[in-house]
Design a protein around this motif. Sequence first.
Motif, mmCIF file in Angstrom:
data_model
loop_
_atom_site.group_PDB
_atom_site.id
_atom_site.type_symbol
_atom_site.label_atom_id
_atom_site.label_comp_id
_atom_site.label_asym_id
_atom_site.label_seq_id
_atom_site.Cartn_x
_atom_site.Cartn_y
_atom_site.Cartn_z
ATOM 1 N N GLU A 244 3.162 -3.341 7.354
ATOM 2 C CA GLU A 244 1.720 -3.799 7.748
ATOM 3 C C GLU A 244 0.964 -4.065 6.239
ATOM 4 O O GLU A 244 0.703 -2.946 5.680
ATOM 5 N N GLN A 245 0.733 -5.101 6.125
ATOM 6 C CA GLN A 245 0.130 -5.487 4.913
ATOM 7 C C GLN A 245 -1.534 -5.779 4.890
ATOM 8 O O GLN A 245 -1.690 -6.820 5.461
ATOM 9 N N PRO A 246 -2.253 -4.891 4.706
ATOM 10 C CA PRO A 246 -3.767 -5.343 4.911
ATOM 11 C C PRO A 246 -4.354 -6.348 3.802
ATOM 12 O O PRO A 246 -3.646 -6.434 2.785
ATOM 13 N N LEU A 247 -5.027 -7.260 4.508
ATOM 14 C CA LEU A 247 -5.542 -8.350 3.929
ATOM 15 C C LEU A 247 -6.863 -8.250 2.968
ATOM 16 O O LEU A 247 -7.258 -9.084 2.248
ATOM 17 N N GLN A 248 -7.305 -6.870 2.946
ATOM 18 C CA GLN A 248 -8.421 -6.552 2.284
ATOM 19 C C GLN A 248 -8.472 -6.452 0.596
ATOM 20 O O GLN A 248 -9.230 -7.143 0.025
ATOM 21 N N GLY A 249 -7.433 -5.697 0.322
ATOM 22 C CA GLY A 249 -7.465 -5.235 -1.137
ATOM 23 C C GLY A 249 -6.564 -6.280 -2.038
ATOM 24 O O GLY A 249 -5.805 -6.862 -1.384
ATOM 25 N N LEU A 250 -6.899 -6.525 -3.084
ATOM 26 C CA LEU A 250 -6.162 -7.180 -3.914
ATOM 27 C C LEU A 250 -5.112 -6.398 -4.774
ATOM 28 O O LEU A 250 -5.491 -5.903 -5.776
ATOM 29 N N THR A 251 -3.837 -6.344 -4.362
ATOM 30 C CA THR A 251 -3.027 -5.458 -4.762
ATOM 31 C C THR A 251 -1.677 -6.195 -5.365
ATOM 32 O O THR A 251 -1.810 -7.377 -5.079
ATOM 33 N N SER A 252 -1.193 -5.456 -6.091
ATOM 34 C CA SER A 252 0.340 -5.907 -6.725
ATOM 35 C C SER A 252 1.510 -5.477 -5.805
ATOM 36 O O SER A 252 1.259 -4.607 -4.921
ATOM 37 N N PHE A 253 2.403 -6.258 -5.709
ATOM 38 C CA PHE A 253 3.791 -5.875 -5.145
ATOM 39 C C PHE A 253 4.064 -4.572 -5.402
ATOM 40 O O PHE A 253 4.353 -3.656 -4.627
ATOM 41 N N THR A 254 3.960 -4.034 -6.743
ATOM 42 C CA THR A 254 4.392 -2.958 -7.271
ATOM 43 C C THR A 254 3.644 -1.771 -6.620
ATOM 44 O O THR A 254 4.151 -0.678 -6.185
ATOM 45 N N GLU A 255 2.360 -1.954 -6.584
ATOM 46 C CA GLU A 255 1.463 -1.030 -6.127
ATOM 47 C C GLU A 255 1.538 -0.981 -4.518
ATOM 48 O O GLU A 255 1.568 0.186 -4.009
ATOM 49 N N ASP A 256 1.824 -2.009 -3.711
ATOM 50 C CA ASP A 256 2.067 -2.164 -2.311
ATOM 51 C C ASP A 256 3.267 -1.247 -1.944
ATOM 52 O O ASP A 256 2.979 -0.347 -1.058
ATOM 53 N N MET A 257 4.258 -1.373 -2.919
ATOM 54 C CA MET A 257 5.685 -0.606 -2.421
ATOM 55 C C MET A 257 5.406 0.918 -2.815
ATOM 56 O O MET A 257 5.898 1.819 -1.916
ATOM 57 N N LYS A 258 4.817 0.937 -4.200
ATOM 58 C CA LYS A 258 4.638 2.441 -4.181
ATOM 59 C C LYS A 258 4.019 3.233 -3.149
ATOM 60 O O LYS A 258 4.256 4.514 -2.841
ATOM 61 N N GLY A 259 2.836 2.483 -2.757
ATOM 62 C CA GLY A 259 1.830 3.173 -1.675
ATOM 63 C C GLY A 259 2.596 3.356 -0.372
ATOM 64 O O GLY A 259 2.104 4.291 0.333
ATOM 65 N N ARG A 260 3.671 2.715 -0.234
ATOM 66 C CA ARG A 260 4.566 3.191 1.008
ATOM 67 C C ARG A 260 5.549 4.047 0.713
ATOM 68 O O ARG A 260 6.536 4.331 1.427
ATOM 69 N N GLY A 261 5.776 4.688 -0.534
ATOM 70 C CA GLY A 261 6.863 5.450 -1.101
ATOM 71 C C GLY A 261 8.046 4.811 -1.129
ATOM 72 O O GLY A 261 9.071 5.336 -1.125
ATOM 73 N N LEU A 262 7.913 3.560 -1.499
ATOM 74 C CA LEU A 262 9.081 2.777 -1.769
ATOM 75 C C LEU A 262 9.447 2.557 -2.990
ATOM 76 O O LEU A 262 8.594 2.661 -3.744
ATOM 77 N N ARG B 257 11.432 -10.172 -5.141
ATOM 78 C CA ARG B 257 10.744 -8.816 -5.158
ATOM 79 C C ARG B 257 11.481 -7.823 -4.053
ATOM 80 O O ARG B 257 11.720 -8.217 -2.923
ATOM 81 N N MET B 258 11.978 -6.751 -4.479
ATOM 82 C CA MET B 258 12.637 -5.745 -3.577
ATOM 83 C C MET B 258 11.887 -4.567 -3.360
ATOM 84 O O MET B 258 11.338 -3.931 -4.336
ATOM 85 N N ALA B 259 12.207 -3.837 -2.157
ATOM 86 C CA ALA B 259 11.636 -2.555 -1.977
ATOM 87 C C ALA B 259 13.287 -1.707 -1.584
ATOM 88 O O ALA B 259 13.917 -2.131 -0.752
ATOM 89 N N ASP B 260 13.224 -0.672 -2.479
ATOM 90 C CA ASP B 260 14.366 0.218 -2.135
ATOM 91 C C ASP B 260 15.720 -0.709 -1.995
ATOM 92 O O ASP B 260 16.544 -0.542 -1.394
ATOM 93 N N ASN B 261 15.569 -1.682 -2.949
ATOM 94 C CA ASN B 261 16.890 -2.537 -3.132
ATOM 95 C C ASN B 261 17.067 -3.822 -1.970
ATOM 96 O O ASN B 261 17.990 -4.393 -2.001
ATOM 97 N N THR B 262 16.058 -3.685 -1.030
ATOM 98 C CA THR B 262 16.213 -4.731 -0.063
ATOM 99 C C THR B 262 15.194 -5.894 -0.502
ATOM 100 O O THR B 262 14.003 -5.673 -0.768
ATOM 101 N N PRO B 263 15.760 -7.242 -0.676
ATOM 102 C CA PRO B 263 14.746 -8.112 -0.981
ATOM 103 C C PRO B 263 13.829 -8.434 0.196
ATOM 104 O O PRO B 263 14.128 -8.264 1.385
#
Length: 240
Positions: free
Chosen positions: A79-97, A134-140
């Motif tokens: 689930e990607q909230p559309l409020q904040g302006l985040t980077s892919f790196t931040e999004d994935m780290k925020g999910r523990g990935l 862009r990958m999360a835990d090596n999954t594209p």
Amino acid sequence: MIDKNSPLPIYSQIEEYIKERIEKGELKPGDVLPPEREYAEQFDVSRMTIRQAINNLVNDGLIYRKKGSGTFIAEKKFEQPLQGLTSFTEDMKGRGLTPSSKLLSFELIPASANIAAVLHISEYTPVYEIKRIRMADNTPMALETCYISANLIKGLTEEIINQSLYQYIEEKLQLEIGEATQVIESALANDLEVELLKINDGDPILLIERCTYLKNGTPFEIVRSSYRADRYKFTSKLKR
Ligand code: 16G
């Protein structure tokens, strides 16, 4: 478990039952769903009723059919909230990935008329064109093509691009990222997306086009991304 006198149709009670088993982790991503026949016997209902429940869950993306091999439990969507302006790196780290990128190309090119107009620069001014998986835990997860004003965002290298672009802009260049405009639309994956995102022919994707501005109002990037629609859903909060 199934209440035949309930005002809720039987197929939706069965849908709820299967959903619950997925939520509780009794049915895990990649597991095969028991056959219609088995559910029909278990609940003493027709296979038509079971099929209706399964069709609804397929439409919701919770399960998917694979020709010739059965019905499987899908991976949970991000689930990607559309409020904040985040980077892919931040999004994935925020999910523990663990975020990572596969750099497909990185070039300095003259801006086309279109790109120049959006970035408020003259045609042929140098822009970086960056293509990354862009990958999360090596999954594209997404395929991304960025155009970045080279006179504004100076000194980009492959090494930086393999990490985080936004982190470089904010921490190294000390520029403040302000806001972005974004358009999302759906499409069917093309051959390249199928290959690079490791999805199937005919799968849907979400196309996102973003233009991002520094705090002072100068646009610095145009990004066109293809996100896996089987793994992403976008959420927003609406106020009245
Ligand atoms: C996100 C942004 C993209 C930005 C990138 C920076 C969307 C649709 N796109 O992928 O505009 O360039 O993050 O990520 O959200 P990075 O700092 O990890 O390189």
